[in-house]
Each structure stands twice: as structure tokens, then as C-alpha cells.
Design an enzyme around this catalytic site. Structure first.
Site, mmCIF file in Angstrom:
data_model
loop_
_atom_site.group_PDB
_atom_site.id
_atom_site.type_symbol
_atom_site.label_atom_id
_atom_site.label_comp_id
_atom_site.label_asym_id
_atom_site.label_seq_id
_atom_site.Cartn_x
_atom_site.Cartn_y
_atom_site.Cartn_z
ATOM 1 C CB THR A 6 -0.942 0.016 1.218
ATOM 2 O OG1 THR A 6 -0.166 0.012 2.415
ATOM 3 C CG2 THR A 6 -1.881 -1.192 1.208
ATOM 4 C CB VAL B 235 1.100 5.400 3.680
ATOM 5 C CG1 VAL B 235 1.828 5.954 4.892
ATOM 6 C CG2 VAL B 235 0.221 6.482 3.056
ATOM 7 C CB CYS B 236 2.703 0.231 4.042
ATOM 8 S SG CYS B 236 1.221 0.369 5.054
ATOM 9 C CG HIS B 237 5.783 0.244 -1.619
ATOM 10 N ND1 HIS B 237 6.053 -1.100 -1.451
ATOM 11 C CD2 HIS B 237 6.403 0.602 -2.764
ATOM 12 C CE1 HIS B 237 6.797 -1.521 -2.452
ATOM 13 N NE2 HIS B 237 7.038 -0.512 -3.265
ATOM 14 C CB ALA B 238 6.282 5.918 1.256
#
Length: 158
Positions: A43, A45-48
Site C-alpha cells: 500500500t 504509505v506503507c511502501h514509502a
């Protein structure tokens, strides 16, 4: 959503998966550790957020952190693919599948994300452990962001 785990409490001995959907075991917590909970692999934000923990792994080790566990309410196939995507050259950061949200619920850090992610998910959090005891709990006020749970912010609190 139940009450969040408190500082001083014991991390629940709930089985999670890392390398295979057929192999489940509780987290092995010795020394100081980080448990980074995210709503979902891949997702936005999680991936960032998670690359900061991968990039700063040695800085966390220098602060006495033994292991970094990234937990998500996803199956082991997804968390393994996410780890490979974020760290194609490998990383000692461990990606943990909480496929039924049992670990997250036992921590009291679950949320209803049905409208966005199809079911129960993890709040965005970081737990610092001393062995199996919670020594610090940081919960992101808005799971759409990672301000207090960024790797840089967590490093300043160790």
C-alpha cells in the site's frame, strides 16, 4: 478494536508466519527489538515508510536493536514478495505475515479497514521491546501518514 498493549506488558505469544504459509511460530524476541506494524504490504504509505527501516538497519543496530520485524495483515506470499520488492539485494529486516490479524488483535492494535483494504488491518505502530516486554509504544495518529513512526523519528527515541 480492543485496548492497546501497554508499556511493561508482555508481547503475546501468537503464531505468525515468515518464510512459508505452512510454518507458524511466535516472534523470537531476545534483546531490544522493533516491531513495526503496518496496515498492508504494497500500500502507498506503507511502501514509502518501510524503506527507511531497511536503509537505517545499521543505525538501529548501533542503538542496540537486535531485530527489526515488519508485520502486516497479509499472507506470507505477499510479505515475502514485498520484502523482495523493497530489498532486491536482501535485508536482515524480517517481514512477518499476520494473515488472520491474530497477532495485531492480541496487541490491541487492529482497526476496521473494510472500506479501504477489505477487512481488519493493523494500525500503523512501532513497538520497542526489551526481550518480550514492551518498553515503548508509538502509534501513528492517522494511519494514512507516517510521522511519529518513521525510521528517523524512531531512531531519535532510542
Amino acid at each position: 478494536m480492543s485496548s492497546a498493549i501497554a508499556v511493561g506488558a508482555t508481547i503475546p505469544s501468537v503464531k505468525v508466519k515468515e518464510n512459508s504459509p505452512a510454518e507458524a511460530a511466535p516472534l523470537s524476541l531476545t534483546g531490544k527489538n522493533l516491531i513495526v506494524g503496518v496496515p498492508g504490504a504494497f500500500t502507498g504509505v506503507c511502501h514509502a515508510q518501510i524503506p527507511g527501516f531497511i536503509k537505517n538497519y545499521d543505525n538501529f543496530k548501533a542503538k542496540g536493536i537486535n531485530e527489526i520485524f515488519v508485520t502486516a495483515v497479509n499472507d506470507a506470499f505477499v510479505t515475502k514478495a514485498w520484502k523482495a520488492d523493497l530489498a532486491p539485494g536482501g535485508t536482515p529486516v524480517r517481514f512477518i505475515a499476520d494473515d488472520k490479524a491474530e497477532f495485531t488483535k492480541a496487541l490491541g492494535l487492529d482497526m476496521d479497514a473494510t472500506n479501504v483494504l477489505g477487512g481488519p488491518r493493523s494500525q500503523r505502530f512501532v513497538i520497542v521491546t526489551d526481550g518480550d516486554k514492551v518498553s515503548k509504544l508509538i502509534v501513528e495518529p492517522d494511519f494514512h501518514e507516517y510521522t511519529v513512526t518513521s525510521a528517523d523519528q524512531v531512531l531519535t527515541q532510542l
